[in-house]
Design an enzyme around this catalytic site. Structure first.
Site, PDB file in Angstrom:
ATOM      1  N   SER A  13     -15.721 -40.723 -11.617  1.00 30.50           N
ATOM      2  CA  SER A  13     -15.156 -39.717 -12.532  1.00 30.50           C
ATOM      3  C   SER A  13     -14.621 -38.510 -11.769  1.00 30.50           C
ATOM      4  O   SER A  13     -13.638 -37.894 -12.196  1.00 30.50           O
ATOM      5  CB  SER A  13     -16.169 -39.303 -13.600  1.00 30.50           C
ATOM      6  OG  SER A  13     -17.241 -38.599 -13.039  1.00 30.50           O
ATOM      7  N   MET A  98     -21.889 -43.680  -2.074  1.00 33.26           N
ATOM      8  CA  MET A  98     -23.337 -43.734  -1.873  1.00 33.26           C
ATOM      9  C   MET A  98     -23.720 -44.429  -0.573  1.00 33.26           C
ATOM     10  O   MET A  98     -24.501 -45.378  -0.560  1.00 33.26           O
ATOM     11  CB  MET A  98     -23.998 -44.440  -3.078  1.00 33.26           C
ATOM     12  CG  MET A  98     -23.713 -43.749  -4.394  1.00 33.26           C
ATOM     13  SD  MET A  98     -24.220 -42.015  -4.409  1.00 33.26           S
ATOM     14  CE  MET A  98     -25.995 -42.221  -4.516  1.00 33.26           C
ATOM     15  N   LEU A 101     -23.538 -41.867   6.277  1.00 28.83           N
ATOM     16  CA  LEU A 101     -22.507 -42.096   7.296  1.00 28.83           C
ATOM     17  C   LEU A 101     -23.040 -41.764   8.679  1.00 28.83           C
ATOM     18  O   LEU A 101     -23.812 -40.808   8.845  1.00 28.83           O
ATOM     19  CB  LEU A 101     -21.286 -41.233   6.979  1.00 28.83           C
ATOM     20  CG  LEU A 101     -20.620 -41.574   5.634  1.00 28.83           C
ATOM     21  CD1 LEU A 101     -19.711 -40.449   5.166  1.00 28.83           C
ATOM     22  CD2 LEU A 101     -19.850 -42.888   5.741  1.00 28.83           C
ATOM     23  N   HIS A 117     -21.890 -32.632  -4.169  1.00 22.64           N
ATOM     24  CA  HIS A 117     -23.306 -32.964  -4.318  1.00 22.64           C
ATOM     25  C   HIS A 117     -23.816 -32.301  -5.600  1.00 22.64           C
ATOM     26  O   HIS A 117     -23.554 -31.119  -5.823  1.00 22.64           O
ATOM     27  CB  HIS A 117     -24.083 -32.450  -3.096  1.00 22.64           C
ATOM     28  CG  HIS A 117     -25.542 -32.752  -3.191  1.00 22.64           C
ATOM     29  ND1 HIS A 117     -26.064 -34.003  -2.950  1.00 22.64           N
ATOM     30  CD2 HIS A 117     -26.595 -31.976  -3.542  1.00 22.64           C
ATOM     31  CE1 HIS A 117     -27.369 -33.982  -3.146  1.00 22.64           C
ATOM     32  NE2 HIS A 117     -27.719 -32.757  -3.505  1.00 22.64           N
ATOM     33  N   THR A 149     -21.010 -32.703   7.432  1.00 18.93           N
ATOM     34  CA  THR A 149     -21.499 -32.641   8.811  1.00 18.93           C
ATOM     35  C   THR A 149     -22.570 -33.728   8.951  1.00 18.93           C
ATOM     36  O   THR A 149     -23.021 -34.279   7.934  1.00 18.93           O
ATOM     37  CB  THR A 149     -22.089 -31.249   9.118  1.00 18.93           C
ATOM     38  OG1 THR A 149     -23.077 -30.946   8.127  1.00 18.93           O
ATOM     39  CG2 THR A 149     -21.010 -30.173   9.116  1.00 18.93           C
ATOM     40  N   GLN A 181     -18.635 -29.657 -14.980  1.00 19.93           N
ATOM     41  CA  GLN A 181     -18.220 -28.605 -14.038  1.00 19.93           C
ATOM     42  C   GLN A 181     -17.684 -29.203 -12.735  1.00 19.93           C
ATOM     43  O   GLN A 181     -16.766 -28.662 -12.118  1.00 19.93           O
ATOM     44  CB  GLN A 181     -19.393 -27.666 -13.737  1.00 19.93           C
ATOM     45  CG  GLN A 181     -19.860 -26.877 -14.946  1.00 19.93           C
ATOM     46  CD  GLN A 181     -18.714 -26.097 -15.585  1.00 19.93           C
ATOM     47  OE1 GLN A 181     -17.962 -25.414 -14.909  1.00 19.93           O
ATOM     48  NE2 GLN A 181     -18.569 -26.219 -16.897  1.00 19.93           N
TER      49      GLN A 181
END
Ligand code: GRF
Length: 197
Positions: A13, A98, A101, A117, A149, A181
């Site tokens: 979304s 998800m 990395l 997040h 990061t 939001q």
């Protein structure tokens, strides 16, 4: 023209909000950027159909097909970098992607990869953010857009949006309020970053 590549794993979304904003507000003309591709590590990610129906090229790269995290990340970087040329520098947007990395992958995109997040970082890095905010008795919750990061959910903060936690909230009702939001904040934060990169 910058090439925005959006990585998703699920409903997408936030990706949809960015694609809609980029088309509605003609980012190509006004900000020199376009959403060039949407890449998912899951073939059944709902967001893929939305991207396709909005004229965005999609690609599925199943992490389970790779021996380890490093091999998947290397293959993913190769796909993303196909969109990265001197005339079309790439901006990587994580939108409900998800996967953890590798530092190598993250460092390769230093300063040009963002994430959203669903908490007011630095509170509640990691998973189950809404339930944890409710359990902690928080009166406000929200979401954060940050540069990525190597330390999970710890990069420099670019934007935040706050919402009230209401009596009787469940993780789902709070998540829905926060998500509304997110959809407003993330496209704006990406535009702001386009000016800076
Ligand atoms: C959002 O809450 C986002 O903050 C988090 O994962 C969720 C993704 O939702 N990273 P969607 O796939 O964008 O709908």
């Amino acid at each position: 023209m910058k090439n925005i590549v959006i990585l998703i794993s699920g409903s997408g979304s936030n990706m949809a909000a960015i694609v809609k904003a980029s088309q509605r507000d003609d980012w190509a003309a006004h900000h020199g950027a376009r959403v060039a591709a949407v890449i998912s590590n899951k073939a059944d990610a709902k967001g893929l159909a939305f991207a396709r129906s909005h004229g965005i090229g999609t690609l599925v790269l199943d992490h389970k097909a790779f021996a380890d995290r490093a091999a998947f990340d290397a293959a993913l970087a190769e796909r993303i970098d196909a969109f990265d040329t001197p005339d079309h520098p790439v901006l990587v947007v994580l939108a409900g992607f998800m996967r953890i990395l590798t530092a190598e992958f993250v460092n390769h995109y230093a300063g040009r990869m963002v994430n959203i997040h669903p908490s007011l970082l630095p509170a509640f890095a990691g998973l189950n953010t809404h339930q944890r905010a409710i359990d902690a008795g928080c009166k406000v919750a929200g979401a954060t857009v940050h540069l990525v990061t190597p330390e999970l959910d710890h990069g420099p903060i670019l934007a935040q949006a706050a919402v009230p936690v209401l009596p009787g909230d469940t993780a789902d009702t709070l998540a829905a309020r926060v998500l509304t939001q997110e959809h407003l904040m993330y496209p704006r934060a990406v535009v702001n970053l386009l000016f800076k990169t």
